[in-house]
Design a protein around this motif. Structure first.
Motif, PDB file in Angstrom:
ATOM      1  N   PHE A  72      -2.099  -1.450 -10.663  1.00  0.00           N
ATOM      2  CA  PHE A  72      -2.784  -1.719  -9.400  1.00  0.00           C
ATOM      3  C   PHE A  72      -4.311  -1.673  -9.560  1.00  0.00           C
ATOM      4  O   PHE A  72      -5.031  -2.485  -8.974  1.00  0.00           O
ATOM      5  CB  PHE A  72      -2.367  -0.688  -8.343  1.00  0.00           C
ATOM      6  N   LYS A  73      -4.792  -0.723 -10.340  1.00  0.00           N
ATOM      7  CA  LYS A  73      -6.222  -0.403 -10.324  1.00  0.00           C
ATOM      8  C   LYS A  73      -7.037  -1.038 -11.445  1.00  0.00           C
ATOM      9  O   LYS A  73      -8.266  -1.071 -11.350  1.00  0.00           O
ATOM     10  CB  LYS A  73      -6.404   1.118 -10.400  1.00  0.00           C
ATOM     11  N   HIS A  88       0.045   2.873 -11.382  1.00  0.00           N
ATOM     12  CA  HIS A  88      -1.330   3.054 -10.906  1.00  0.00           C
ATOM     13  C   HIS A  88      -2.296   2.181 -11.692  1.00  0.00           C
ATOM     14  O   HIS A  88      -3.171   1.527 -11.098  1.00  0.00           O
ATOM     15  CB  HIS A  88      -1.717   4.531 -11.048  1.00  0.00           C
ATOM     16  N   SER A 124       2.916   6.051  -5.589  1.00  0.00           N
ATOM     17  CA  SER A 124       2.589   6.220  -7.009  1.00  0.00           C
ATOM     18  C   SER A 124       1.416   7.183  -7.182  1.00  0.00           C
ATOM     19  O   SER A 124       1.370   7.947  -8.154  1.00  0.00           O
ATOM     20  CB  SER A 124       2.258   4.869  -7.642  1.00  0.00           C
ATOM     21  N   LEU A 125       0.474   7.158  -6.208  1.00  0.00           N
ATOM     22  CA  LEU A 125      -0.669   8.068  -6.277  1.00  0.00           C
ATOM     23  C   LEU A 125      -0.215   9.517  -6.118  1.00  0.00           C
ATOM     24  O   LEU A 125      -0.692  10.419  -6.826  1.00  0.00           O
ATOM     25  CB  LEU A 125      -1.680   7.708  -5.186  1.00  0.00           C
ATOM     26  N   GLU A 160       1.742   1.881  -3.515  1.00  0.00           N
ATOM     27  CA  GLU A 160       0.571   2.398  -4.211  1.00  0.00           C
ATOM     28  C   GLU A 160       0.335   3.870  -3.865  1.00  0.00           C
ATOM     29  O   GLU A 160       0.044   4.690  -4.747  1.00  0.00           O
ATOM     30  CB  GLU A 160      -0.665   1.574  -3.836  1.00  0.00           C
ATOM     31  N   ARG A 161       0.489   4.223  -2.594  1.00  0.00           N
ATOM     32  CA  ARG A 161       0.286   5.605  -2.168  1.00  0.00           C
ATOM     33  C   ARG A 161       1.339   6.526  -2.777  1.00  0.00           C
ATOM     34  O   ARG A 161       1.038   7.652  -3.178  1.00  0.00           O
ATOM     35  CB  ARG A 161       0.338   5.684  -0.645  1.00  0.00           C
ATOM     36  N   GLN A 188       0.823  -1.203   0.000  1.00  0.00           N
ATOM     37  CA  GLN A 188       0.000   0.000   0.000  1.00  0.00           C
ATOM     38  C   GLN A 188       0.861   1.260   0.000  1.00  0.00           C
ATOM     39  O   GLN A 188       0.485   2.275  -0.582  1.00  0.00           O
ATOM     40  CB  GLN A 188      -0.935   0.001   1.212  1.00  0.00           C
TER      41      GLN A 188
END
Length: 433
Positions: free
Chosen positions: A187-188, A184, A137-138, A134-135, A131
């Motif tokens: 992941f999404k 992203h 990359s966000l 992921e954060r 996570q």
């Protein structure tokens, strides 16, 4: 591991006040499905914007001297290829698409950011290493998108308020954003596909305010914990975002075409009316803005050719040579373009006159304007050899105006407008790069 779980549990039970608390966000419209709809549009739209932007960089031919103001690009230039001169409208198409699609996507990007804004304030910030990636990359994704869109729009409007060079910053920012975008999407994408299948877009477009309900609770914290009563339907939100996008497109598209539609381009950076006569078309940089001394363009002006031989030619000498006429577009990085009919001497003929062989030499072009941007450019061997590449003396049957480059300017098919140097004073034909 146990300590980590206890820390996460404590942080989850004690979030900071305000937007870090789930109950702060109350819109009944937010949810995985709505976010996925905007995400799907951006997935295709941003991919097209990215590809056309990288194509624009290749069109500048940064492997030649002068054209590339981006030092130390290193591996970022791995994809570069020899930019063609045919078809002559290709750069006009790709750069127009890059700018127009970028502008059109602005409302969609803002809507997407609005739909996921609770995630930006998720607490605790990360519960696991995956996570955390992921954060991160966000953060790069959102920051990169905002940076690219804002600097791009400011460049289109020639509003250079940032304390750095646009060209390298936009290129580096694009690669950072692209890396975050790929992570992203990886992941999404499965989540997005599942969310899109959960509802029918047709049904949502037929549902008014009275029938608008929150999406089912989701594990991604997009759906409001305590949703408020809806004040607009999802259909209304789509209409607002789509209408805003169409409005931006309608106020900008006219700058990419000739004729009456150019007057509809209210967001064009250089205005829409340039007077009357054959020289009534887009002017990127006026002679006054570039500090061109009109006296230096008068009867004493001479074009210098530098190669195995050195030659000096007056405008009268050039007009006495074999002249050729072609209808060719000019397309600028700001998105505007126009097609006009140009008459002049082939660059290949000038290369031969200087003792050089077309196809084996590139051209280094220098302008009368003082040093700085647009005062010089490099043209590839392919551009020099193309029979439609001209040192233009006339346009639409009339002499060039001073603003359009009198006494002579470069016109090369399918080249970025910045390479079509105005007020040319010297052409140097060289081998190598």
């Amino acid at each position: 591991m146990r300590l980590g779980r206890r820390v996460n549990a404590w942080l989850e039970e004690h979030p900071p006040p305000g937007p870090f608390r789930p109950e702060f966000w109350r819109s009944p419209l937010r949810g995985p499905w709505l976010t996925s709809v905007f995400g799907l549009v951006l997935l295709f739209g941003i991919t097209a914007v990215t590809i056309t932007g990288l194509v624009s960089y290749a069109a500048y031919d940064p492997r030649l001297p002068v054209n590339d103001p981006t030092p130390e690009k290193g591996l970022l230039g791995f994809y570069l290829f020899d930019w063609p001169t045919r078809p002559p409208w290709l750069y006009r198409l790709t750069q127009g698409m890059h700018v127009l699609l970028g502008l059109t996507l602005v409302p969609v990007l803002l809507a997407k950011l609005w739909s996921v804004i609770p995630k930006l304030f998720a607490w605790p910030p990360a519960r696991s290493p995956a996570q955390a990636v992921e954060r991160a990359s966000l953060l790069l994704l959102v920051g990169g998108a905002v940076f690219e869109f804002v600097t791009g729009i400011l460049d289109i409007q020639l509003f250079y308020v940032f304390p750095f060079s646009f060209y390298p910053a936009h290129l580096y920012g694009a690669w950072i954003f692209l890396a975050a975008f790929v992570v992203h999407v990886a992941f999404k994408l499965p989540r997005m596909i599942r969310a899109l299948r959960s509802r029918s877009i047709r049904r949502e477009l037929r549902t008014g305010l009275a029938g608008t309900r929150p999406e089912p609770p989701d594990p991604y914290s997009l759906v409001a914990v305590h949703p408020a009563a809806p004040t607009v339907s999802r259909r209304g939100l789509f209409g607002f975002v789509g209408g805003a996008s169409l409005t931006l497109f309608g106020l900008s598209a006219g700058q990419c075409v000739d004729g009456p539609l150019r007057r509809t381009a209210l967001l064009a950076p250089h205005g829409r009316d340039y007077g009357t006569g054959p020289n009534d078309f887009q002017v990127n940089k006026t002679a006054a803005a570039m500090r061109i001394n009109p006296a230096r363009t008068g009867p004493d002006w001479r074009l210098q050719l530098v190669g195995p031989r050195r030659v000096r030619l007056s405008r009268t000498d050039l007009l006495a040579m074999a002249l050729h006429t072609y209808s060719l577009p000019i397309a600028c990085v700001e998105g505007w373009s126009t097609q006009q009919t140009w008459t002049g001497v082939r660059l290949a003929d000038l290369a031969r006159l200087a003792g050089a062989t077309p196809g084996e030499v590139y051209a280094f072009v220098e302008s009368l304007q003082p040093r700085g941007a647009f005062s010089k450019a490099s043209l590839s061997a392919r551009e020099v050899a193309d029979p439609r590449s001209l040192l233009a003396l006339r346009v639409n049957g009339a002499d060039l105006s001073l603003d359009h480059g009198f006494p002579a300017r470069i016109i090369v098919p399918n080249a970025p407008g910045v390479h079509n140097t105005k007020w040319v004073r010297r052409l140097s034909f060289r081998t190598g790069s």
